[in-house]
Design an enzyme around this catalytic site. Structure first.
Site, PDB file in Angstrom:
ATOM      1  N   SER A 296      -0.339   4.359   4.489  1.00 41.83           N
ATOM      2  CA  SER A 296      -1.601   3.608   4.438  1.00 41.83           C
ATOM      3  C   SER A 296      -1.825   2.782   5.706  1.00 41.83           C
ATOM      4  O   SER A 296      -2.939   2.336   5.966  1.00 41.83           O
ATOM      5  CB  SER A 296      -1.634   2.701   3.195  1.00 41.83           C
ATOM      6  OG  SER A 296      -0.541   1.807   3.203  1.00 41.83           O
TER       7      SER A 296
ATOM      8  N   SER B   4       6.037  -1.785  -2.120  1.00 46.75           N
ATOM      9  CA  SER B   4       6.051  -2.750  -3.246  1.00 46.75           C
ATOM     10  C   SER B   4       5.070  -2.323  -4.343  1.00 46.75           C
ATOM     11  O   SER B   4       4.038  -2.960  -4.530  1.00 46.75           O
ATOM     12  CB  SER B   4       5.796  -4.177  -2.775  1.00 46.75           C
ATOM     13  OG  SER B   4       4.786  -4.286  -1.821  1.00 46.75           O
TER      14      SER B   4
ATOM     15  N   GLY C  62       0.845  -1.193   0.000  1.00 48.12           N
ATOM     16  CA  GLY C  62       0.000   0.000   0.000  1.00 48.12           C
ATOM     17  C   GLY C  62       0.877   1.237   0.000  1.00 48.12           C
ATOM     18  O   GLY C  62       2.098   1.153   0.186  1.00 48.12           O
TER      19      GLY C  62
HETATM   20  N1  PPS Z   1      10.644   8.286  -3.094  1.00 48.69           N
HETATM   21  C1  PPS Z   1      10.012   7.582  -2.128  1.00 48.69           C
HETATM   22  N2  PPS Z   1       8.886   6.893  -2.422  1.00 48.69           N
HETATM   23  C2  PPS Z   1       8.269   6.199  -1.468  1.00 48.69           C
HETATM   24  N3  PPS Z   1       8.699   6.118  -0.178  1.00 48.69           N
HETATM   25  C3  PPS Z   1       9.825   6.775   0.154  1.00 48.69           C
HETATM   26  C4  PPS Z   1      10.515   7.541  -0.806  1.00 48.69           C
HETATM   27  N4  PPS Z   1      11.596   8.100  -0.182  1.00 48.69           N
HETATM   28  C5  PPS Z   1      11.572   7.707   1.089  1.00 48.69           C
HETATM   29  N5  PPS Z   1      10.515   6.903   1.311  1.00 48.69           N
HETATM   30  C6  PPS Z   1      10.270   6.240   2.596  1.00 48.69           C
HETATM   31  O1  PPS Z   1      10.639   4.878   2.384  1.00 48.69           O
HETATM   32  C7  PPS Z   1       9.595   4.001   2.748  1.00 48.69           C
HETATM   33  C8  PPS Z   1       9.291   3.012   1.601  1.00 48.69           C
HETATM   34  O2  PPS Z   1      10.273   2.047   1.498  1.00 48.69           O
HETATM   35  P1  PPS Z   1       9.932   0.649   0.824  1.00 48.69           P
HETATM   36  O3  PPS Z   1      11.176  -0.151   0.932  1.00 48.69           O
HETATM   37  O4  PPS Z   1       8.689   0.102   1.442  1.00 48.69           O
HETATM   38  O5  PPS Z   1       9.619   1.076  -0.684  1.00 48.69           O
HETATM   39  S1  PPS Z   1       9.528   0.152  -1.985  1.00 48.69           S
HETATM   40  O6  PPS Z   1       8.731  -1.045  -1.629  1.00 48.69           O
HETATM   41  O7  PPS Z   1      10.907  -0.208  -2.385  1.00 48.69           O
HETATM   42  O8  PPS Z   1       8.858   0.973  -3.005  1.00 48.69           O
HETATM   43  C9  PPS Z   1       8.371   4.824   3.002  1.00 48.69           C
HETATM   44  O9  PPS Z   1       7.902   4.328   4.237  1.00 48.69           O
HETATM   45  P2  PPS Z   1       6.379   3.996   4.530  1.00 48.69           P
HETATM   46  O10 PPS Z   1       5.779   5.364   4.753  1.00 48.69           O
HETATM   47  O11 PPS Z   1       6.447   3.176   5.769  1.00 48.69           O
HETATM   48  O12 PPS Z   1       5.748   3.259   3.388  1.00 48.69           O
HETATM   49  C10 PPS Z   1       8.850   6.266   3.082  1.00 48.69           C
HETATM   50  O13 PPS Z   1       8.902   6.672   4.429  1.00 48.69           O
HETATM   51  N1  ADP Z   2      -6.265   1.658  10.580  1.00 48.55           N
HETATM   52  C1  ADP Z   2      -5.865   2.910  10.780  1.00 48.55           C
HETATM   53  N2  ADP Z   2      -6.773   3.901  10.983  1.00 48.55           N
HETATM   54  C2  ADP Z   2      -6.366   5.177  11.170  1.00 48.55           C
HETATM   55  N3  ADP Z   2      -5.085   5.585  11.187  1.00 48.55           N
HETATM   56  C3  ADP Z   2      -4.143   4.644  10.987  1.00 48.55           C
HETATM   57  C4  ADP Z   2      -4.478   3.264  10.772  1.00 48.55           C
HETATM   58  N4  ADP Z   2      -3.332   2.574  10.603  1.00 48.55           N
HETATM   59  C5  ADP Z   2      -2.328   3.473  10.702  1.00 48.55           C
HETATM   60  N5  ADP Z   2      -2.799   4.702  10.950  1.00 48.55           N
HETATM   61  C6  ADP Z   2      -2.002   5.939  11.098  1.00 48.55           C
HETATM   62  O1  ADP Z   2      -1.530   6.274   9.799  1.00 48.55           O
HETATM   63  C7  ADP Z   2      -0.191   6.732   9.844  1.00 48.55           C
HETATM   64  C8  ADP Z   2       0.688   5.895   8.922  1.00 48.55           C
HETATM   65  O2  ADP Z   2       0.761   4.576   9.431  1.00 48.55           O
HETATM   66  P1  ADP Z   2       2.011   3.649   9.115  1.00 48.55           P
HETATM   67  O3  ADP Z   2       1.717   2.341   9.751  1.00 48.55           O
HETATM   68  O4  ADP Z   2       3.282   4.342   9.481  1.00 48.55           O
HETATM   69  O5  ADP Z   2       1.891   3.542   7.530  1.00 48.55           O
HETATM   70  P2  ADP Z   2       2.920   2.967   6.449  1.00 48.55           P
HETATM   71  O6  ADP Z   2       3.797   1.964   7.149  1.00 48.55           O
HETATM   72  O7  ADP Z   2       2.065   2.348   5.386  1.00 48.55           O
HETATM   73  O8  ADP Z   2       3.676   4.160   5.961  1.00 48.55           O
HETATM   74  C9  ADP Z   2       0.233   6.686  11.322  1.00 48.55           C
HETATM   75  O9  ADP Z   2       0.103   7.979  11.858  1.00 48.55           O
HETATM   76  C10 ADP Z   2      -0.752   5.717  11.937  1.00 48.55           C
HETATM   77  O10 ADP Z   2      -0.994   6.015  13.288  1.00 48.55           O
END
Ligand code: PPS
Ligand code: ADP
Length: 207
Positions: free
Chosen positions: A41, A111, A37
């Site tokens: 997300s 992903s 996601g």
């Molecule tokens: N350009 C760019 N695009 C998306 N995300 C970015 C980018 N740069 C840094 N980040 C941070 O890196 C986290 C995503 O890493 P992933 O290893 O899950 O990404 S991927 O599956 O290789 O696309 C992602 O963490 P999550 O918010 O937990 O998803 C971001 O915090």
């Molecule tokens: N089911 C949910 N409902 C509302 N807020 C959520 C939920 N799951 C996560 N959050 C909030 O959304 C934000 C992003 O969550 P996070 O787990 O870090 O997302 P990701 O790992 O996909 O980047 C955080 O502030 C978290 O507290």
């Protein structure tokens, strides 16, 4: 003897203790729960809620979180499409080892590409790769923005940010879709319960 990739003259070594023995020991079937996601997300939150709930039921889990793995094993990778693919390939291979060890391995990665997720699915035995799409609209993720990254991406300070100026391909035909739309909002605990009831039905929580 065979050649695999760049390795030549290699032979697989079998051990008498096999996957089924570890399943008996742990009273569970190893598998990969692949959370995908947009950033924000709720992947990491759900991974933790799932791990906590399964742990309290006596089930062994391990989380592979994209952010965390990029601090070590994948620290050499950027967010270019080829590097994202390599990130996912390596984590898929590591997840496969955890599943073979009998662990319920929860991966938490954006992903964004279907072909990369499908390649990881193909590494696992039938039924052992459980793809979970956390379907949260971009505007909701952007409003959450816990790390301030969407703001930076909108300001052009991060290039190639998923959902802003880089693609995300929603899964088609995944095992579980967890929607977070309008009035249909679910807490992380509710979401974890949905995944756990899937695991109960699929027989992963027993040997
Ligand atoms: N350009 C760019 N695009 C998306 N995300 C970015 C980018 N740069 C840094 N980040 C941070 O890196 C986290 C995503 O890493 P992933 O290893 O899950 O990404 S991927 O599956 O290789 O696309 C992602 O963490 P999550 O918010 O937990 O998803 C971001 O915090
Ligand atoms: N089911 C949910 N409902 C509302 N807020 C959520 C939920 N799951 C996560 N959050 C909030 O959304 C934000 C992003 O969550 P996070 O787990 O870090 O997302 P990701 O790992 O996909 O980047 C955080 O502030 C978290 O507290």
């Amino acid at each position: 003897m065979s050649n695999i990739g760049n390795s030549t003259n290699i032979l697989w070594h079998e051990c008498p203790i096999q996957n089924r023995d570890r399943q008996q020991l742990l009273q569970q079937k190893g598998c990969v729960i692949w959370l995908t996601g947009l950033s924000g997300s709720g992947k990491s939150t759900l991974a933790c809620a799932l791990s906590q709930s399964l742990h309290s039921k006596g089930k062994l889990t391990y989380i592979l979180d994209g952010d965390n793995i990029r601090h070590g094993l994948n620290r050499d990778l950027s967010f270019r499409a080829e590097d994202r693919s390599e990130n996912i390939r390596r984590i898929g291979e590591v997840a496969k080892l955890f599943a073979d060890a009998g662990v319920i391995c929860i991966t938490s990665l954006i992903s964004p590409y279907q072909k990369d997720r499908d390649a990881c699915r193909a590494l696992l035995p039938e039924g052992s790769f459980i793809e979970v799409f956390i379907d949260v609209p971009l505007h909701v993720c952007e409003a959450r923005d816990p790390k301030g990254l969407y703001k930076l991406a909108r300001a052009g300070k991060i290039k190639g940010f998923t959902g802003i100026d880089d693609p995300y391909e929603p899964p088609c035909g995944c095992e579980i879709v967890l929607q977070q739309k309008g009035s249909d909002s679910k807490s992380p605990k509710d979401m974890a319960e949905i995944v756990i009831s899937y695991l109960e039905k699929s027989g992963h929580l027993k040997a």
